[in-house]
Design a protein around this motif. Structure first.
Motif, PDB file in Angstrom:
ATOM      1  N   GLY A  18       0.826  -1.197   0.000  1.00  0.00           N
ATOM      2  CA  GLY A  18       0.000   0.000   0.000  1.00  0.00           C
ATOM      3  C   GLY A  18       0.861   1.249   0.000  1.00  0.00           C
ATOM      4  N   PRO A  19       0.231   2.412  -0.111  1.00  0.00           N
ATOM      5  CA  PRO A  19       0.974   3.668  -0.169  1.00  0.00           C
ATOM      6  C   PRO A  19       1.530   4.090   1.194  1.00  0.00           C
ATOM      7  N   ALA A  20       2.371   5.125   1.188  1.00  0.00           N
ATOM      8  CA  ALA A  20       3.017   5.633   2.394  1.00  0.00           C
ATOM      9  C   ALA A  20       1.999   6.099   3.434  1.00  0.00           C
ATOM     10  N   GLY A  21       2.193   5.693   4.671  1.00  0.00           N
ATOM     11  CA  GLY A  21       1.366   6.148   5.778  1.00  0.00           C
ATOM     12  C   GLY A  21       0.042   5.411   5.929  1.00  0.00           C
ATOM     13  N   ALA A  22      -0.140   4.324   5.182  1.00  0.00           N
ATOM     14  CA  ALA A  22      -1.391   3.558   5.272  1.00  0.00           C
ATOM     15  C   ALA A  22      -1.466   2.779   6.585  1.00  0.00           C
ATOM     16  N   GLY A  23      -0.301   2.604   7.240  1.00  0.00           N
ATOM     17  CA  GLY A  23      -0.257   1.855   8.496  1.00  0.00           C
ATOM     18  C   GLY A  23       0.390   0.486   8.347  1.00  0.00           C
ATOM     19  N   LYS A  24       1.006   0.227   7.207  1.00  0.00           N
ATOM     20  CA  LYS A  24       1.559  -1.102   6.922  1.00  0.00           C
ATOM     21  C   LYS A  24       2.546  -1.585   7.991  1.00  0.00           C
ATOM     22  N   SER A  25       3.567  -0.776   8.286  1.00  0.00           N
ATOM     23  CA  SER A  25       4.590  -1.280   9.214  1.00  0.00           C
ATOM     24  C   SER A  25       4.051  -1.463  10.621  1.00  0.00           C
ATOM     25  N   THR A  26       3.243  -0.516  11.087  1.00  0.00           N
ATOM     26  CA  THR A  26       2.675  -0.616  12.434  1.00  0.00           C
ATOM     27  C   THR A  26       1.815  -1.876  12.573  1.00  0.00           C
ATOM     28  N   VAL A  27       0.965  -2.073  11.574  1.00  0.00           N
ATOM     29  CA  VAL A  27       0.044  -3.207  11.601  1.00  0.00           C
ATOM     30  C   VAL A  27       0.790  -4.525  11.374  1.00  0.00           C
ATOM     31  N   LEU A  66      -1.692  13.330   7.699  1.00  0.00           N
ATOM     32  CA  LEU A  66      -1.956  13.708   9.083  1.00  0.00           C
ATOM     33  C   LEU A  66      -1.249  12.760  10.057  1.00  0.00           C
ATOM     34  N   ARG A  67      -1.289  11.460   9.749  1.00  0.00           N
ATOM     35  CA  ARG A  67      -0.621  10.467  10.595  1.00  0.00           C
ATOM     36  C   ARG A  67       0.878  10.737  10.663  1.00  0.00           C
ATOM     37  N   ARG A  68       1.491  10.994   9.517  1.00  0.00           N
ATOM     38  CA  ARG A  68       2.929  11.265   9.463  1.00  0.00           C
ATOM     39  C   ARG A  68       3.272  12.572  10.191  1.00  0.00           C
ATOM     40  N   PHE A  69       2.370  13.554  10.042  1.00  0.00           N
ATOM     41  CA  PHE A  69       2.564  14.858  10.673  1.00  0.00           C
ATOM     42  C   PHE A  69       2.621  14.697  12.188  1.00  0.00           C
ATOM     43  N   LYS A  70       1.687  13.917  12.725  1.00  0.00           N
ATOM     44  CA  LYS A  70       1.650  13.670  14.174  1.00  0.00           C
ATOM     45  C   LYS A  70       2.895  12.926  14.624  1.00  0.00           C
ATOM     46  N   GLU A  71       3.311  11.976  13.805  1.00  0.00           N
ATOM     47  CA  GLU A  71       4.484  11.162  14.107  1.00  0.00           C
ATOM     48  C   GLU A  71       5.751  12.036  14.185  1.00  0.00           C
ATOM     49  N   LEU A  72       5.874  12.991  13.262  1.00  0.00           N
ATOM     50  CA  LEU A  72       7.066  13.860  13.216  1.00  0.00           C
ATOM     51  C   LEU A  72       7.097  14.818  14.396  1.00  0.00           C
ATOM     52  N   SER A 117     -10.732   5.324   8.515  1.00  0.00           N
ATOM     53  CA  SER A 117     -11.385   5.558   9.804  1.00  0.00           C
ATOM     54  C   SER A 117     -11.320   4.335  10.707  1.00  0.00           C
ATOM     55  N   MET A 118     -10.209   3.588  10.584  1.00  0.00           N
ATOM     56  CA  MET A 118     -10.020   2.427  11.456  1.00  0.00           C
ATOM     57  C   MET A 118      -8.836   2.668  12.392  1.00  0.00           C
ATOM     58  N   THR A 119      -8.892   2.076  13.584  1.00  0.00           N
ATOM     59  CA  THR A 119      -7.744   2.166  14.488  1.00  0.00           C
ATOM     60  C   THR A 119      -6.723   1.096  14.084  1.00  0.00           C
ATOM     61  N   ILE A 120      -5.520   1.232  14.616  1.00  0.00           N
ATOM     62  CA  ILE A 120      -4.465   0.246  14.355  1.00  0.00           C
ATOM     63  C   ILE A 120      -4.947  -1.136  14.802  1.00  0.00           C
ATOM     64  N   GLU A 121      -5.595  -1.190  15.981  1.00  0.00           N
ATOM     65  CA  GLU A 121      -6.068  -2.470  16.524  1.00  0.00           C
ATOM     66  C   GLU A 121      -7.110  -3.116  15.614  1.00  0.00           C
TER      67      GLU A 121
HETATM   68  O1  CDP Z   1       4.210   1.691   6.973  1.00  0.00           O
HETATM   69  P1  CDP Z   1       3.284   2.773   6.504  1.00  0.00           P
HETATM   70  O2  CDP Z   1       4.002   3.895   5.840  1.00  0.00           O
HETATM   71  O3  CDP Z   1       2.167   2.260   5.651  1.00  0.00           O
HETATM   72  O4  CDP Z   1       2.561   3.382   7.784  1.00  0.00           O
HETATM   73  P2  CDP Z   1       3.008   3.361   9.325  1.00  0.00           P
HETATM   74  O5  CDP Z   1       4.357   3.953   9.427  1.00  0.00           O
HETATM   75  O6  CDP Z   1       2.814   2.009   9.898  1.00  0.00           O
HETATM   76  O7  CDP Z   1       1.900   4.276   9.996  1.00  0.00           O
HETATM   77  C1  CDP Z   1       1.940   5.685   9.933  1.00  0.00           C
HETATM   78  C2  CDP Z   1       1.370   6.283  11.200  1.00  0.00           C
HETATM   79  O8  CDP Z   1      -0.045   6.122  11.202  1.00  0.00           O
HETATM   80  C3  CDP Z   1       1.874   5.657  12.494  1.00  0.00           C
HETATM   81  O9  CDP Z   1       2.217   6.698  13.382  1.00  0.00           O
HETATM   82  C4  CDP Z   1       0.692   4.876  13.022  1.00  0.00           C
HETATM   83  O10 CDP Z   1       0.650   4.845  14.416  1.00  0.00           O
HETATM   84  C5  CDP Z   1      -0.495   5.645  12.454  1.00  0.00           C
HETATM   85  N1  CDP Z   1      -1.692   4.818  12.203  1.00  0.00           N
HETATM   86  C6  CDP Z   1      -2.900   5.235  12.623  1.00  0.00           C
HETATM   87  O11 CDP Z   1      -2.947   6.270  13.236  1.00  0.00           O
HETATM   88  N2  CDP Z   1      -4.051   4.522  12.387  1.00  0.00           N
HETATM   89  C7  CDP Z   1      -4.018   3.402  11.706  1.00  0.00           C
HETATM   90  N3  CDP Z   1      -5.142   2.711  11.468  1.00  0.00           N
HETATM   91  C8  CDP Z   1      -2.773   2.963  11.259  1.00  0.00           C
HETATM   92  C9  CDP Z   1      -1.622   3.704  11.512  1.00  0.00           C
END
Ligand code: CDP
Ligand code: CDP
Length: 226
Positions: free
Chosen positions: A11-20, A155-161, A204-208
């Motif tokens: 998937g694209p950047a910031g989709a949550g791939k690595s976290t999930v 927005l997710r990346r912004f918060k992370e930074l 609109s889904m949580t990581i969990e």
């Molecule tokens: O690996 P990828 O670039 O797809 O994304 P990531 O680095 O796993 O996730 C980017 C940010 O989004 C992280 O800070 C996660 O905690 C957050 N995140 C989120 O808020 N909600 C989700 N459903 C998935 C990820």
């Protein structure tokens, strides 16, 4: 049971791939492999050697001359470049801005894909990237295409930074969209949704919720594999 499958998450950047992917691997007792980190390590190494991201020949030779390895750790994964820990360094803005161009070079991909296939040969891996389901592991038992709107991903990346890099949300959104475009438009194994991948929109889904979803899908696949 002792059966194990391979799980591909693209998937694209910031989709949550690595976290999930990390969370799913932990739940299943699988190995997590972040292929983006490998492309980032090649990019970091090339930049440090003063190689221009335009110089495909030098990038090819460079990629074939360095040693990259991934070590599972409690924090997820440690990335070693010629034996040195570069886990933090590969996340720099400089690397992020150049990685898509380096990743488009065929010999860079050939080298890293061979490593990735080797890592997955024993099954029991959760691998995330751009071309895992479509090219690296076409036989993966479970393929997920994880996405979200570009606004949400920025927005997710912004918060992370959290203020680091001094970049605005608008700028970040622009850079993410630009990287997605380069990854989707490159000639060799671009970012695509494999025809047999399950699409999950995490906007609109949580990581969990996303992780539970993928663990449930994998349990179904494991039951089928028996
Ligand atoms: O690996 P990828 O670039 O797809 O994304 P990531 O680095 O796993 O996730 C980017 C940010 O989004 C992280 O800070 C996660 O905690 C957050 N995140 C989120 O808020 N909600 C989700 N459903 C998935 C990820
Ligand atoms: O975590 P983030 O979404 O920022 O990106 P990443 O997963 O660390 O990947 C960085 C870059 O590596 C991507 O933008 C792609 O250009 C490249 N990549 C690739 O070409 N193929 C992969 N399997 C994984 C990453």
């Amino acid at each position: 049971g002792r059966e194990r499958i391979n799980i591909a998450i693209d998937g694209p950047a910031g989709a949550g791939k690595s976290t999930v992917a990390r969370s799913v691997a932990e739940t299943l007792g699988y190995i997590y492999i972040d292929t983006g980190a490998m492309y980032r390590a090649v990019t970091l190494s090339a930049l440090r050697s003063g190689i221009s991201p335009d110089d495909r020949m030098q990038l090819s030779q460079h990629a074939e001359s360095i040693e990259i390895s991934l070590q599972p750790s409690s924090a997820g994964q440690v990335v070693l470049l010629n034996g040195c820990d570069v886990t933090i360094d590969i996340r720099s803005r400089e690397v992020t801005l150049n990685v898509s161009q380096v990743s488009a070079v065929e010999r860079v991909r050939v080298r890293l894909v061979a490593m990735q296939r080797q890592l997955a040969r024993g099954k029991g891996v959760v691998m995330d990237g751009r071309d895992i389901g479509s090219h690296v592991l076409p036989d993966a038992e479970l393929k997920v295409y994880l996405t979200a709107t570009v606004e949400e991903r920025a927005l997710r990346r912004f918060k992370e930074l959290d203020g680091r890099d001094g970049i605005t949300l608008e700028q970040l959104e622009h850079e993410i969209a630009e990287r997605d475009r380069k990854d989707q438009e490159r000639e060799i194994s671009p970012l695509v949704c494999a025809p047999d991948a399950i699409v999950l929109d995490s906007t609109s889904m949580t990581i969990e919720q996303v992780a539970d979803n993928i663990v449930n899908l994998s349990r179904t696949k494991l039951a089928e594999a028996k």
